[in-house]
Design a protein around this motif. Sequence first.
Motif, PDB file in Angstrom:
ATOM      1  N   ASP A   1       0.838  -1.286   0.036  1.00 55.78           N
ATOM      2  CA  ASP A   1      -0.183   0.141  -0.077  1.00 55.78           C
ATOM      3  C   ASP A   1       0.865   1.309  -0.030  1.00 55.78           C
ATOM      4  O   ASP A   1       1.940   1.128   0.612  1.00 55.78           O
ATOM      5  N   ASP A   2       0.383   2.334  -0.607  1.00 53.94           N
ATOM      6  CA  ASP A   2       1.081   3.783  -0.592  1.00 53.94           C
ATOM      7  C   ASP A   2       2.290   3.521  -1.186  1.00 53.94           C
ATOM      8  O   ASP A   2       3.309   4.413  -0.605  1.00 53.94           O
ATOM      9  N   PHE A   3       2.498   2.904  -2.067  1.00 54.04           N
ATOM     10  CA  PHE A   3       3.961   2.433  -2.681  1.00 54.04           C
ATOM     11  C   PHE A   3       4.478   3.762  -3.136  1.00 54.04           C
ATOM     12  O   PHE A   3       3.827   4.472  -3.987  1.00 54.04           O
TER      13      PHE A   3
ATOM     14  N   ILE B   1      -0.004   2.165  -5.991  1.00 58.47           N
ATOM     15  CA  ILE B   1       0.669   3.534  -6.110  1.00 58.47           C
ATOM     16  C   ILE B   1       0.137   4.660  -5.230  1.00 58.47           C
ATOM     17  O   ILE B   1      -1.136   4.735  -5.432  1.00 58.47           O
ATOM     18  N   ASP B   2       0.707   5.196  -4.666  1.00 58.82           N
ATOM     19  CA  ASP B   2       0.117   6.060  -3.608  1.00 58.82           C
ATOM     20  C   ASP B   2      -0.633   7.298  -4.187  1.00 58.82           C
ATOM     21  O   ASP B   2      -0.281   7.588  -5.258  1.00 58.82           O
ATOM     22  N   GLN B   3      -1.652   7.631  -3.759  1.00 61.14           N
ATOM     23  CA  GLN B   3      -2.535   8.678  -4.419  1.00 61.14           C
ATOM     24  C   GLN B   3      -2.044   9.946  -4.369  1.00 61.14           C
ATOM     25  O   GLN B   3      -2.306  10.790  -5.343  1.00 61.14           O
ATOM     26  N   SER B   4      -0.928  10.228  -3.681  1.00 59.81           N
ATOM     27  CA  SER B   4      -0.116  11.800  -4.002  1.00 59.81           C
ATOM     28  C   SER B   4       0.284  11.841  -5.027  1.00 59.81           C
ATOM     29  O   SER B   4       0.256  12.836  -5.880  1.00 59.81           O
TER      30      SER B   4
ATOM     31  N   ALA C   1      -3.762   1.790  -9.173  1.00 55.70           N
ATOM     32  CA  ALA C   1      -3.459   3.470  -8.825  1.00 55.70           C
ATOM     33  C   ALA C   1      -4.491   3.439  -7.677  1.00 55.70           C
ATOM     34  O   ALA C   1      -5.702   3.294  -8.037  1.00 55.70           O
ATOM     35  N   GLU C   2      -4.176   4.185  -6.776  1.00 52.22           N
ATOM     36  CA  GLU C   2      -5.244   4.648  -5.903  1.00 52.22           C
ATOM     37  C   GLU C   2      -5.598   6.052  -5.905  1.00 52.22           C
ATOM     38  O   GLU C   2      -4.766   6.894  -6.416  1.00 52.22           O
ATOM     39  N   GLY C   3      -6.849   6.619  -5.731  1.00 52.80           N
ATOM     40  CA  GLY C   3      -7.181   7.957  -5.630  1.00 52.80           C
ATOM     41  C   GLY C   3      -7.554   8.548  -7.242  1.00 52.80           C
ATOM     42  O   GLY C   3      -7.105   9.625  -7.376  1.00 52.80           O
TER      43      GLY C   3
END
Length: 289
Positions: free
Chosen positions: A180-182, A202-205, A236-238
Amino acid sequence: QAKNAGRNTQRFYDPTMQAALEARAALETDLRLAIKKNQFRLYYQMQVDHSGNVHGAEALIRWQHPQKGLVPPLQFIPLTEETGLIIPIGHWVMETACAQIKRWESDPATRDLQVAVNVSACQFHDSSFVERVIEMLSRHKIKPGNLKLELTESLVLDNVEEAIMKMQALKSYGVLFSMDDFGTGFSSLSYLTKLPLDQLKIDQSFIRNMCMNNRDAVVVQTIIGMANNLGIEVIAEGVESETQREFLEQNKCNLCQGYLFSQPLPVDAFENKLRQMHTYQLSTLIGRE
Ligand code: C2E
Ligand code: MG
Ligand code: MG
Ligand code: MG
């Protein structure tokens, strides 16, 4: 000056600090009660491929507070980690997710949905973690490949040898792992070849800025390329816009999760959403909560 400083340190009573400590103690008491009174809820957010097929869902906890309403996890999970309350709460999350997987397995339209569960560092480091997960898999008789555990880089880096051993033990049963939050953990990439990972998230940032900022775009492309070359699935998140989804599709990112497709939803709303998506003909589920 030194004398003054010495005197000042004796004025330890700070009303702001005092108020914060009291609020914290009240929250802790409330959280203990919340476990007993069954005030936690699991919401599910779908994970979708570029053809619109739903591959799975991430389970995300919320606290249905009698006065405060629905409390998001960032407002209480950190305290549960400090106090150890995350152990019983994490247990509840895993239990609830396994029961849900079992229900979804009884319907052809949902039987292959993979449910991702977030695991806190203290939960993972707990000596009975592996046993507990195996016990739940066998008690609920679920396909282990429908359970995916989301770990963070920092959790793994606490003790890489321990992480490898525990992951391998669960992997041998068929449990899946996602990082998570890679990209946010500043960690060395060498562990990627050592850990039995099935997915990078992949982190949403990075996703948030990748269509405006070329550096974020390059980071995203690099992570996707690396995952593809290692034979690891990448999500991909977010993902909030069609522009972002298109960029991810063009760069061969396997899956997307984000408000573009759906917010995290209670089970009923999640299933309604699935029914609306034409690829799914969900028959009536029996024995639902
Ligand atoms: P996470 O695992 O990285 O989860 C992703 C967060 O991004 C979720 O926030 C989700 O609601 C939010 N999100 C999803 N799509 C979008 C989008 O398109 N835009 C934006 N801005 N946000 C989006 P949530 O549900 O508030 O959870 C926050 C964090 O709390 C999670 O981050 C996870 O670290 C933790 N958490 C949630 N549930 C659990 C749990 O059951 N156990 C543990 N240990 N931690 C949990
Ligand atoms: Mg997560
Ligand atoms: Mg995440
Ligand atoms: Mg995150």
